[in-house]
Design an enzyme around this catalytic site. Sequence first.
Site, mmCIF file in Angstrom:
data_model
loop_
_atom_site.group_PDB
_atom_site.id
_atom_site.type_symbol
_atom_site.label_atom_id
_atom_site.label_comp_id
_atom_site.label_asym_id
_atom_site.label_seq_id
_atom_site.Cartn_x
_atom_site.Cartn_y
_atom_site.Cartn_z
ATOM 1 N N CYS A 18 1.012 -0.992 0.185
ATOM 2 C CA CYS A 18 0.237 -0.317 0.496
ATOM 3 C C CYS A 18 0.639 0.770 -0.621
ATOM 4 C CB CYS A 18 -0.817 0.848 0.994
ATOM 5 S SG CYS A 18 -0.267 -0.088 2.863
ATOM 6 N N ARG A 24 -3.233 -0.593 5.013
ATOM 7 C CA ARG A 24 -4.258 -1.343 4.387
ATOM 8 C C ARG A 24 -2.929 -2.862 4.238
ATOM 9 N NH1 ARG A 24 -5.709 2.038 -0.763
ATOM 10 N NH2 ARG A 24 -4.132 3.663 -0.073
ATOM 11 N N ASP A 136 -7.915 4.315 0.695
ATOM 12 C CA ASP A 136 -7.350 3.866 1.918
ATOM 13 C C ASP A 136 -8.062 4.680 3.243
ATOM 14 O OD1 ASP A 136 -4.980 4.943 3.863
ATOM 15 O OD2 ASP A 136 -4.174 5.702 2.243
#
Length: 172
Positions: A18, A24, A136
């Site tokens: 990520c 994440r 996100d």
Amino acid sequence: MARVPADPGPVFRICFVCTGNICRSPMAEAVFRRLIAAGGYESRLEVSSAATGDWHVGERADARTIAALASRGYDAARHRARQFDAAWFASLDLVVVFDRGQERTLREWAGDESAGAKVQMLLSFDESSGGAEVPDPYYSDPALFDSVLSTIERASIALFRQLEPVLRQGVS
């Protein structure tokens, strides 16, 4: 005389990537580690995570990531963020990203078509996802972290189910 255990075959290597490696990708790594352990594939499947950016290198996962994971029994206490290195493509079988920006960046870093083909969006493995990107949660509240974790769990289970038959037979 002690018996030498049979060679379990080659290891399949996955890296979740990520933007900062604090939200994440640590979630996906923790989820996948549990799936690997539950399936008994620790010697056949390796998982790691990294970032496209270097802003958080050496830091723990975001506190909201750790809390969301802990609420479901995952452990991310030892996680430390690191930046993806293009040299890793040679030893990885799959590089899983969460949004189109990461996909573009990693395909640029790949250098060739073969390495670039290893880059896949996480939600591409989950037909029920209805979306292309995992949002996100960094600039949001703990509720979005929990929602993102649910999305990552579903997609990770779908990916694991696709890999499991190959793992049972031997990675080629």
